[in-house]
Design a protein around this motif. Structure first.
Motif, PDB file in Angstrom:
ATOM      1  N   UNK A   1       0.936  -1.192  -0.081  1.00 54.25           N
ATOM      2  CA  UNK A   1      -0.117   0.035  -0.019  1.00 54.25           C
ATOM      3  C   UNK A   1       0.853   1.165   0.013  1.00 54.25           C
ATOM      4  N   UNK A   2       2.157   1.116  -0.358  1.00 52.57           N
ATOM      5  CA  UNK A   2       3.034   2.225  -0.547  1.00 52.57           C
ATOM      6  C   UNK A   2       2.636   3.494  -1.552  1.00 52.57           C
ATOM      7  N   UNK A   3       2.722   4.549  -1.177  1.00 56.13           N
ATOM      8  CA  UNK A   3       2.459   5.545  -2.003  1.00 56.13           C
ATOM      9  C   UNK A   3       3.871   6.212  -2.416  1.00 56.13           C
ATOM     10  N   UNK A   4       3.881   7.173  -3.411  1.00 53.98           N
ATOM     11  CA  UNK A   4       5.206   7.929  -3.774  1.00 53.98           C
ATOM     12  C   UNK A   4       5.715   8.900  -2.574  1.00 53.98           C
ATOM     13  N   UNK A   5       4.975   9.362  -1.531  1.00 53.76           N
ATOM     14  CA  UNK A   5       5.106   9.958  -0.528  1.00 53.76           C
ATOM     15  C   UNK A   5       6.159   9.002   0.616  1.00 53.76           C
TER      16      UNK A   5
ATOM     17  N   UNK B   1      13.605  20.083  -4.992  1.00 54.59           N
ATOM     18  CA  UNK B   1      14.270  19.982  -6.117  1.00 54.59           C
ATOM     19  C   UNK B   1      13.830  18.353  -6.516  1.00 54.59           C
ATOM     20  N   UNK B   2      12.970  17.637  -5.961  1.00 56.21           N
ATOM     21  CA  UNK B   2      12.732  16.540  -6.197  1.00 56.21           C
ATOM     22  C   UNK B   2      11.937  16.056  -7.282  1.00 56.21           C
ATOM     23  N   UNK B   3      11.900  15.281  -8.368  1.00 56.93           N
ATOM     24  CA  UNK B   3      10.902  14.994  -9.279  1.00 56.93           C
ATOM     25  C   UNK B   3      10.765  13.453  -9.249  1.00 56.93           C
TER      26      UNK B   3
ATOM     27  N   UNK C   1       5.715   6.980 -17.997  1.00 57.97           N
ATOM     28  CA  UNK C   1       5.772   8.048 -18.980  1.00 57.97           C
ATOM     29  C   UNK C   1       5.157   9.374 -18.145  1.00 57.97           C
ATOM     30  N   UNK C   2       4.755   9.315 -17.095  1.00 56.46           N
ATOM     31  CA  UNK C   2       4.064  10.411 -16.439  1.00 56.46           C
ATOM     32  C   UNK C   2       4.854  10.830 -15.161  1.00 56.46           C
ATOM     33  N   UNK C   3       5.166  12.263 -15.221  1.00 56.42           N
ATOM     34  CA  UNK C   3       5.923  12.978 -14.202  1.00 56.42           C
ATOM     35  C   UNK C   3       4.778  12.957 -13.314  1.00 56.42           C
ATOM     36  N   UNK C   4       4.777  12.659 -11.876  1.00 61.26           N
ATOM     37  CA  UNK C   4       3.677  12.752 -10.735  1.00 61.26           C
ATOM     38  C   UNK C   4       4.005  13.988 -10.103  1.00 61.26           C
ATOM     39  N   UNK C   5       2.983  14.916 -10.100  1.00 58.37           N
ATOM     40  CA  UNK C   5       3.257  16.264  -9.273  1.00 58.37           C
ATOM     41  C   UNK C   5       3.297  16.098  -7.470  1.00 58.37           C
ATOM     42  N   UNK C   6       4.014  16.752  -7.154  1.00 57.28           N
ATOM     43  CA  UNK C   6       4.191  16.724  -5.801  1.00 57.28           C
ATOM     44  C   UNK C   6       2.763  16.809  -4.898  1.00 57.28           C
ATOM     45  N   UNK C   7       1.971  17.463  -5.479  1.00 64.71           N
ATOM     46  CA  UNK C   7       0.262  17.415  -4.716  1.00 64.71           C
ATOM     47  C   UNK C   7      -0.157  15.868  -4.896  1.00 64.71           C
ATOM     48  N   UNK C   8       0.019  15.081  -5.721  1.00 60.39           N
ATOM     49  CA  UNK C   8      -0.397  13.683  -5.851  1.00 60.39           C
ATOM     50  C   UNK C   8       0.484  12.617  -4.977  1.00 60.39           C
ATOM     51  N   UNK C   9       1.597  13.116  -4.553  1.00 58.86           N
ATOM     52  CA  UNK C   9       2.595  12.076  -4.166  1.00 58.86           C
ATOM     53  C   UNK C   9       1.946  11.196  -2.962  1.00 58.86           C
ATOM     54  N   UNK C  10       1.121  12.019  -1.836  1.00 64.73           N
ATOM     55  CA  UNK C  10       0.453  11.291  -0.717  1.00 64.73           C
ATOM     56  C   UNK C  10      -0.500  10.279  -1.207  1.00 64.73           C
ATOM     57  N   UNK C  11      -1.354  10.514  -2.294  1.00 67.31           N
ATOM     58  CA  UNK C  11      -2.084   9.518  -2.762  1.00 67.31           C
ATOM     59  C   UNK C  11      -1.960   8.488  -3.882  1.00 67.31           C
TER      60      UNK C  11
ATOM     61  N   UNK D   1       9.971   3.619 -11.831  1.00 70.18           N
ATOM     62  CA  UNK D   1      10.067   5.053 -11.317  1.00 70.18           C
ATOM     63  C   UNK D   1      11.271   5.670 -11.509  1.00 70.18           C
ATOM     64  N   UNK D   2      11.338   6.767 -11.734  1.00 66.91           N
ATOM     65  CA  UNK D   2      12.538   7.476 -11.980  1.00 66.91           C
ATOM     66  C   UNK D   2      12.373   8.742 -10.846  1.00 66.91           C
ATOM     67  N   UNK D   3      13.352   8.638 -10.049  1.00 62.22           N
ATOM     68  CA  UNK D   3      13.201   9.674  -9.110  1.00 62.22           C
ATOM     69  C   UNK D   3      14.763  10.593  -9.188  1.00 62.22           C
ATOM     70  N   UNK D   4      14.607  11.936  -9.279  1.00 60.63           N
ATOM     71  CA  UNK D   4      15.814  12.732  -9.726  1.00 60.63           C
ATOM     72  C   UNK D   4      15.882  13.774  -8.594  1.00 60.63           C
TER      73      UNK D   4
END
Length: 73
Positions: A21-25, A38-40, A45-55, A64-67
């Protein structure tokens, strides 16, 4: 990982086991990147906006690509 159900994802071409049940956050917290600037994050192929990380939940076998942007020249 504990005895909780888990899935495998690929982060920057390295396989990692995370809670089912892990989320991006939560992932970024595990990676020690929570709260850093500065994290993306891109999933497929989809960039996940910071506002969506918790959900945004992670699914098995996702890539995933984390930069992290850095200053300097």
């Amino acid at each position: 990982m504990s005895d909780r159900p888990s899935i495998r994802v690929r982060i920057n071409d390295k396989e990692r086991e995370v809670s089912h049940d892990a989320t991006v956050a939560l992932l970024l917290e595990e990676l020690g990147l929570a709260g850093k600037r500065g994290i993306a994050v891109a999933i497929g192929e989809e960039v996940i906006p910071r506002s969506r990380w918790p959900e945004r939940r992670l699914a098995a076998e996702e890539r995933l690509i984390v930069i992290q942007a850095t200053q300097g020249g």
